[in-house]
Design a protein around this motif. Structure first.
Motif, PDB file in Angstrom:
ATOM      1  N   ASP A  56       0.800  -1.222   0.096  1.00 25.02           N
ATOM      2  CA  ASP A  56      -0.141  -0.065  -0.076  1.00 25.02           C
ATOM      3  C   ASP A  56       1.028   1.176  -0.091  1.00 25.02           C
ATOM      4  O   ASP A  56       0.323   2.264   0.096  1.00 25.02           O
ATOM      5  CB  ASP A  56      -0.912  -0.001   1.190  1.00 25.02           C
ATOM      6  CG  ASP A  56      -1.965  -1.031   1.109  1.00 25.02           C
ATOM      7  OD1 ASP A  56      -2.305  -1.431   0.108  1.00 25.02           O
ATOM      8  OD2 ASP A  56      -2.210  -1.852   2.332  1.00 25.02           O
ATOM      9  N   GLY A  57       2.155   1.292   0.007  1.00 27.72           N
ATOM     10  CA  GLY A  57       2.914   2.232   0.002  1.00 27.72           C
ATOM     11  C   GLY A  57       3.226   2.801   1.581  1.00 27.72           C
ATOM     12  O   GLY A  57       2.664   2.196   2.566  1.00 27.72           O
ATOM     13  N   PHE A  58       4.223   3.611   1.651  1.00 25.73           N
ATOM     14  CA  PHE A  58       4.408   4.216   3.099  1.00 25.73           C
ATOM     15  C   PHE A  58       4.788   5.523   3.117  1.00 25.73           C
ATOM     16  O   PHE A  58       5.164   6.224   1.947  1.00 25.73           O
ATOM     17  CB  PHE A  58       5.783   3.110   3.855  1.00 25.73           C
ATOM     18  CG  PHE A  58       6.944   3.589   2.927  1.00 25.73           C
ATOM     19  CD1 PHE A  58       8.119   4.627   3.504  1.00 25.73           C
ATOM     20  CD2 PHE A  58       7.348   2.914   1.914  1.00 25.73           C
ATOM     21  CE1 PHE A  58       9.143   4.935   2.910  1.00 25.73           C
ATOM     22  CE2 PHE A  58       8.868   2.942   1.341  1.00 25.73           C
ATOM     23  CZ  PHE A  58       9.197   4.110   1.597  1.00 25.73           C
ATOM     24  N   ASP A  59       4.404   6.207   4.038  1.00 27.33           N
ATOM     25  CA  ASP A  59       4.768   7.528   4.403  1.00 27.33           C
ATOM     26  C   ASP A  59       6.161   7.567   4.964  1.00 27.33           C
ATOM     27  O   ASP A  59       6.320   6.914   6.023  1.00 27.33           O
ATOM     28  CB  ASP A  59       3.537   8.022   5.484  1.00 27.33           C
ATOM     29  CG  ASP A  59       3.998   9.508   5.810  1.00 27.33           C
ATOM     30  OD1 ASP A  59       4.772   9.823   6.832  1.00 27.33           O
ATOM     31  OD2 ASP A  59       3.434  10.595   5.050  1.00 27.33           O
ATOM     32  N   ALA A  60       6.900   8.428   4.666  1.00 26.68           N
ATOM     33  CA  ALA A  60       8.348   8.719   4.980  1.00 26.68           C
ATOM     34  C   ALA A  60       8.402   8.874   6.389  1.00 26.68           C
ATOM     35  O   ALA A  60       9.339   8.153   7.293  1.00 26.68           O
ATOM     36  CB  ALA A  60       9.244   9.207   4.014  1.00 26.68           C
ATOM     37  N   GLU A  61       7.840   9.774   6.881  1.00 26.14           N
ATOM     38  CA  GLU A  61       8.181  10.334   8.089  1.00 26.14           C
ATOM     39  C   GLU A  61       7.633   9.522   9.367  1.00 26.14           C
ATOM     40  O   GLU A  61       8.444   9.077  10.242  1.00 26.14           O
ATOM     41  CB  GLU A  61       7.497  11.635   8.438  1.00 26.14           C
ATOM     42  CG  GLU A  61       7.938  13.089   8.029  1.00 26.14           C
ATOM     43  CD  GLU A  61       9.553  13.169   8.631  1.00 26.14           C
ATOM     44  OE1 GLU A  61       9.555  13.135   9.590  1.00 26.14           O
ATOM     45  OE2 GLU A  61      10.574  13.067   7.627  1.00 26.14           O
ATOM     46  N   LYS A  62       6.438   8.778   9.046  1.00 23.44           N
ATOM     47  CA  LYS A  62       5.957   7.852   9.887  1.00 23.44           C
ATOM     48  C   LYS A  62       6.710   6.650  10.195  1.00 23.44           C
ATOM     49  O   LYS A  62       6.968   5.984  10.972  1.00 23.44           O
ATOM     50  CB  LYS A  62       4.158   7.552   9.562  1.00 23.44           C
ATOM     51  CG  LYS A  62       3.524   8.706   9.757  1.00 23.44           C
ATOM     52  CD  LYS A  62       1.952   8.200   9.299  1.00 23.44           C
ATOM     53  CE  LYS A  62       0.931   9.372   9.528  1.00 23.44           C
ATOM     54  NZ  LYS A  62      -0.185   9.026   8.946  1.00 23.44           N
ATOM     55  N   THR A  63       7.285   6.263   8.877  1.00 26.91           N
ATOM     56  CA  THR A  63       7.969   4.909   8.843  1.00 26.91           C
ATOM     57  C   THR A  63       9.268   5.113   9.398  1.00 26.91           C
ATOM     58  O   THR A  63       9.694   4.066  10.128  1.00 26.91           O
ATOM     59  CB  THR A  63       7.989   4.436   7.213  1.00 26.91           C
ATOM     60  OG1 THR A  63       6.680   4.241   6.809  1.00 26.91           O
ATOM     61  CG2 THR A  63       8.907   3.096   7.338  1.00 26.91           C
ATOM     62  N   TYR A  64       9.636   6.447   9.318  1.00 28.27           N
ATOM     63  CA  TYR A  64      11.154   6.451   9.924  1.00 28.27           C
ATOM     64  C   TYR A  64      10.919   6.565  11.446  1.00 28.27           C
ATOM     65  O   TYR A  64      11.858   5.803  12.175  1.00 28.27           O
ATOM     66  CB  TYR A  64      11.706   7.925   9.497  1.00 28.27           C
ATOM     67  CG  TYR A  64      12.893   8.472  10.358  1.00 28.27           C
ATOM     68  CD1 TYR A  64      13.885   7.644  10.181  1.00 28.27           C
ATOM     69  CD2 TYR A  64      13.056   9.417  10.836  1.00 28.27           C
ATOM     70  CE1 TYR A  64      15.169   8.046  10.922  1.00 28.27           C
ATOM     71  CE2 TYR A  64      14.178  10.204  11.572  1.00 28.27           C
ATOM     72  CZ  TYR A  64      15.103   9.283  11.796  1.00 28.27           C
ATOM     73  OH  TYR A  64      16.243   9.662  12.118  1.00 28.27           O
ATOM     74  N   ALA A  65       9.798   6.958  11.862  1.00 31.04           N
ATOM     75  CA  ALA A  65       9.695   6.866  13.567  1.00 31.04           C
ATOM     76  C   ALA A  65       9.401   5.585  13.782  1.00 31.04           C
ATOM     77  O   ALA A  65       9.962   5.130  15.041  1.00 31.04           O
ATOM     78  CB  ALA A  65       8.195   7.736  13.900  1.00 31.04           C
ATOM     79  N   GLU A  66       8.710   4.613  13.067  1.00 26.70           N
ATOM     80  CA  GLU A  66       8.565   3.333  13.368  1.00 26.70           C
ATOM     81  C   GLU A  66       9.969   2.440  13.522  1.00 26.70           C
ATOM     82  O   GLU A  66      10.252   1.808  14.281  1.00 26.70           O
ATOM     83  CB  GLU A  66       7.699   2.704  12.461  1.00 26.70           C
ATOM     84  CG  GLU A  66       6.238   3.112  12.677  1.00 26.70           C
ATOM     85  CD  GLU A  66       5.205   2.362  11.481  1.00 26.70           C
ATOM     86  OE1 GLU A  66       4.044   2.966  11.276  1.00 26.70           O
ATOM     87  OE2 GLU A  66       5.962   1.677  10.598  1.00 26.70           O
ATOM     88  N   VAL A  67      10.950   2.967  12.449  1.00 24.88           N
ATOM     89  CA  VAL A  67      12.061   2.103  12.296  1.00 24.88           C
ATOM     90  C   VAL A  67      12.968   2.461  13.458  1.00 24.88           C
ATOM     91  O   VAL A  67      13.748   1.668  13.916  1.00 24.88           O
ATOM     92  CB  VAL A  67      12.629   2.409  10.907  1.00 24.88           C
ATOM     93  CG1 VAL A  67      14.145   1.769  10.738  1.00 24.88           C
ATOM     94  CG2 VAL A  67      11.730   1.720   9.932  1.00 24.88           C
ATOM     95  N   LEU A  68      12.681   3.727  13.773  1.00 23.21           N
ATOM     96  CA  LEU A  68      13.878   4.028  15.092  1.00 23.21           C
ATOM     97  C   LEU A  68      13.532   3.425  16.182  1.00 23.21           C
ATOM     98  O   LEU A  68      14.214   3.201  17.120  1.00 23.21           O
ATOM     99  CB  LEU A  68      13.302   5.683  15.116  1.00 23.21           C
ATOM    100  CG  LEU A  68      14.300   6.692  14.268  1.00 23.21           C
ATOM    101  CD1 LEU A  68      14.237   8.020  14.563  1.00 23.21           C
ATOM    102  CD2 LEU A  68      15.869   6.385  14.529  1.00 23.21           C
ATOM    103  N   GLY A  69      12.238   2.905  16.170  1.00 20.22           N
ATOM    104  CA  GLY A  69      11.674   2.117  17.479  1.00 20.22           C
ATOM    105  C   GLY A  69      12.500   0.737  17.234  1.00 20.22           C
ATOM    106  O   GLY A  69      12.151   0.083  18.432  1.00 20.22           O
TER     107      GLY A  69
END
Length: 838
Positions: free
Chosen positions: A416-429
């Motif tokens: 479905d694609g991804f939002d860069a900012e939201k995904t960056y926050a997830e990956v930092l977790g």
């Protein structure tokens, strides 16, 4: 119901099965019902699956008291990660039993690489409440359109055998999947199941991630003393000139009674090649076992493996010769005996294998250890001591694996694609990416959209587009290629072995087949096969009769000693010398120890032994760090480099788990080198770069990284690319990065992985630090000692151009060493002897 009443429900079901719940199981149920995250730490065979599996069912009963037990079609409630497919089967059977016993209308499903297309299609329409899957299959689900709907009701993810996943990139896959599942289901709980490891707290932190580790979590430790007996199969006579592989087969007459006296036996070997050899030899000794003995390793066709597992479970097989493919989780109830051929090189690995016997609460797990050379008897004593003292290895997590991150972002982009900012926050977790900077994140985004600074001119690397602010893959071809490439397990290209008349036996690595000609005979899956022809990526064969076959070899088959095993091993060698321990193994090898003392010394705990001697081959220097072959590979190169600073000199290097050899056609100035502090840990990194061909090692490592990151495509099903094509493609990209973009994160990762996981830089540094503080003893033996002999043979076995059998060459070498020859003088720092040439 309150939690106490729910726990009674669990206890009543246990009682209906004739069991009694352990304290750790009740503690797990309580912690889970209180909403905690956590880790269950318990020995193999004590009911870890029911500890967490029952907890998930009790919670559902708690949340649906009115509809219990009749509510059905609840959506996906539990994801259970199983690292190997065989483990999935055991969990499936256990949970079906519990669900039916508690009267729930839940379905249990399995989603692995073995799942049929029809079953996958059914799961796309409706997922079961309890899904058992692998890290790879979970990511495949994340690559499907509308995946968020699949996971909206998810309550918990359980990572089984987490200690096994932790030291691999598959754990990083689990971390990244969790980063998205936590967003879809904010109340998601995360639990792991693990045998004991040396860094349990870190293991929990990796699983939970930065976003959860500060929440309420618990480590439930089972207070169960799992008894493991290590019984050595002892030779009648000890070989004072030991060499790997020689002794093991000669002990076969002592092993056969063990097999016959047991209802069923698992015979573990460390490599697939060894499994093929031992299977042949057992049948040669006792043909009556044909039909009731089988073989199981990762390259054998999955249908054959499944048959072996079922036959074991049903008690139809007397013995199975196997590798790590049966290490984990498979609950073969009839198995009562484990035989380990050769040192398992790790304490945790032996405990896991031993646990396949006595795989029930209260039972004793027994493992018979069969040494493949005399010195391995010391390993047996070391393993027993380590188990008694609770010494266990750490598993180091992978961090900053940019290849896995690139693959994950492509997975999100093809769904479905991804939002860069939201995904960056997830990956930092994620634990593995908590140091990921903004600049690095932007580099990854640029890389998947444009190919980065080096590959921007090539359209095939522009995989992701930005559509309405979302990063998406719009090319159907790219999406299909990516879904076929999801995963982090990378090996040499495998070719399928098929009979001319039809039927598949399994897969074999391409590099082995390229060494054969049509008409050559080789062994595979216990069958003698004649190569007819190679057609694409298929190896067409027929059964061969009356012709001795070659045994296939696989890349990377040898496992090194763990650091914990190395430490205990050094201690045991000292005890064998001083007689301070009466372990039967140490008493048995007394003739070998006496021979070593007669010709050189046995190093004490504060000694580091170096042996120097001359032969017709040249000057030999042997050193014995007892740190395992990976560390010795780097140490030997560094020592050779540092000696080379005194004068130009060329070396041949040989090594095993106990030590290494430097061989030169001129005298090696080891005396001068010792006086110059050759073992200092100072400037180690610089010396590694200068001495080891790190660039070539990184080039080979980059092939795997390029594969995971999707820079090279292995081909479509039935039309896989040859290994040489993949190697050339990855090497071309490596050279482009090397010349034009040395700061490329994937290029840098290749060097970092070589240092950390291949050369084990940190462990090597500790070894140099230890040696620099020890008493360095240099001896001049007249003949090869029991310690150095196996290293000489290891080098001999790696010489490729000889038509003689290795056994015959070793016999000649022994005779040669015993002949009188001319004398040369040697001098040493602590001890010197006359050193005749042999």
């Amino acid at each position: 119901m309150d939690n106490r009443e729910l726990i009674k429900v669990g206890e009543q079901w246990f009682a209906s099965q004739g069991w009694k719940a352990f304290d750790f199981q009740r503690e797990t149920w309580q912690a889970y019902l209180e909403g905690k995250h956590g880790m269950v730490n318990a020995p193999t065979g004590t009911g870890k699956t029911y500890a967490l599996g029952i907890a998930t069912l009790l919670e559902f009963i708690k949340q649906h008291p009115v509809n219990y037990p009749h509510k059905a079609d609840n959506g996906l409630q539990v994801i259970w990660i199983a690292p190997i497919r065989a483990l999935a089967k055991e969990i499936y059977l256990a949970m079906r039993r519990a669900i039916e016993g508690l009267g729930l209308q839940w379905e249990v499903g399995v989603r692995t690489g073995d799942t049929s297309h029809a079953e996958r299609a059914q799961q796309r329409k409706r997922l079961p409440e309890f899904l058992i899957t692998t890290p790879e299959s979970l990511h495949v689900m994340l690559s499907s359109k509308g995946y968020a709907q699949l996971f909206k009701n998810l309550k918990v993810l359980v990572a089984d055998e987490w200690h096994d996943l932790l030291g691999s990139k598959r754990a990083v896959q689990v971390e990244l999947a969790l980063s998205r599942l936590k967003t879809i289901s904010p109340a998601l709980r995360v639990w792991g199941i693990s045998a004991t490891i040396g860094n349990m707290d870190e293991a929990v932190a990796v699983l939970l991630g930065n976003s959860m580790v500060e929440q309420r979590y618990t480590i439930v430790r089972a207070d169960i003393d799992k008894k493991i007996e290590v019984i050595s199969v002892l030779p009648d006579e000890i070989e004072t000139f030991p060499w790997a592989g020689h002794l093991g087969i000669t002990l076969l007459p002592k092993i056969m009674p063990i097999i016959h006296q047991s209802q069923s036996t698992l015979i573990f070997l460390n490599t697939r090649s060894q499994a093929e050899i031992w299977y042949q030899r057992i049948l040669e000794v006792d043909p009556s076992l044909a039909g009731i003995i089988a073989m199981h390793h990762g390259s054998i066709n999955r249908d054959i493996r499944a048959w072996v597992e079922d036959a074991l479970h049903e008690g139809k097989l007397k013995a199975v010769v196997c590798t790590a493919s049966l290490d984990l989780g498979v609950d073969f109830r009839p198995v009562e005996t484990i035989i380990q051929i050769g040192g398992p090189k790790g304490i945790a690995r032996l405990m896991q294998r031993a646990g396949r016997s006595g795989h029930r609460p209260g039972a004793i797990s027994r493992v018979y250890f069969v040494p493949t050379h005399s010195l391995e008897l010391v390993e047996s004593a070391a393993m027993r001591t380590a188990i008694q003292e609770g010494i266990i290895e750490k598993r180091l997590p992978y961090i900053r694996s940019f290849d896995v991150l690139v693959q994950y972002l492509l997975t999100l982009a093809v769904s479905d694609g991804f939002d860069a900012e939201k995904t960056y926050a997830e990956v930092l977790g994620c634990f593995s990416y908590n140091s990921l900077s903004r600049e690095e994140w932007q580099w990854v985004l640029d890389f998947i959209t444009t190919g980065g600074r080096s590959l921007y001119a090539y359209d095939e690397y522009k995989k992701v587009e930005i559509v309405d602010g979302m990063y998406k893959v719009t090319s159907r071809r790219i999406a299909m290629q990516h879904r076929l490439s999801i995963g982090t397990i990378v090996s040499d290209v495998n070719m399928t072995i098929k009979f001319m008349t039809g039927g598949t036996l399994g897969t074999i690595e391409e590099y082995f087949i390229t060494r054969l000609q049509p008409g050559d005979v080789f062994w595979f899956a216990g069958k003698n096969l004649e190569l007819i022809k190679v057609k694409g990526m298929q190896v067409l064969v027929r059964l061969a009769h009356g012709k001795a076959g070659k045994v296939p070899s696989w890349m990377g088959g040898r496992m090194p000693l763990s650091s914990q095993m190395s430490e205990v091993l050094r201690r045991k060698i000292n005890e064998a010398d001083t007689g301070t321990n009466q372990d039967i193994e140490l008493v048995t090898i007394k003739p070998l120890i006496d021979k070593q003392k007669e010709q050189s010394i046995v190093p004490g705990l504060n000694d580091f032994l170096i042996e120097k001697m001359h032969s017709r081959e040249g000057c030999h220097v042997f050193m014995y760090p007892f740190e395992g072959r990976f560390v010795h590979e780097g140490m030997a190169s560094i020592i050779a480099y540092r000696i080379g600073l005194f004068r130009p000199i060329t070396f041949t290097i040989a090594l095993n788990d106990y030590g290494f050899e430097l061989l030169s056609d001129q005298d090696i100035p080891i005396e001068e080198a010792i006086d110059s502090d050759i073992f200092t840990p100072e400037h180690l990194y610089d010396d590694i770069v200068a001495s080891v061909n790190a660039t070539e090692m990184a080039r080979r490592k980059f092939r795997d990284i390029a594969n995971i990151a999707g820079l090279v495509f292995r081909g479509w099903p039935g039309k896989l690319l040859a290994g040489k094509q993949l190697q050339v493609s990855s090497q071309l990209i490596f050279e482009v990065f090397r010349e034009h973009e040395p700061q490329n994160l994937l290029f840098r990762q290749a060097f970092e992985e070589v240092m950390e996981f291949q050369l084990e830089e940190n462990r090597m540094r500790d070894a140099f630090r230890r040696i620099s503080q020890q008493n360095i003893v240099l001896t001049y033996p007249e003949k090869p000692t029991p310690f150095c002999f196996p290293i000489l043979v290891d080098r001999l076995s790696n010489e490729k151009f000889s038509s003689e059998k290795l056994e015959d060459r070793v016999k000649k070498m022994k005779l040669l060493y015993e002949q009188p020859s001319s004398q040369v003088k040697g001098k040493g720092k602590n001890k010197s002897r006359t050193n005749p040439r042999f």
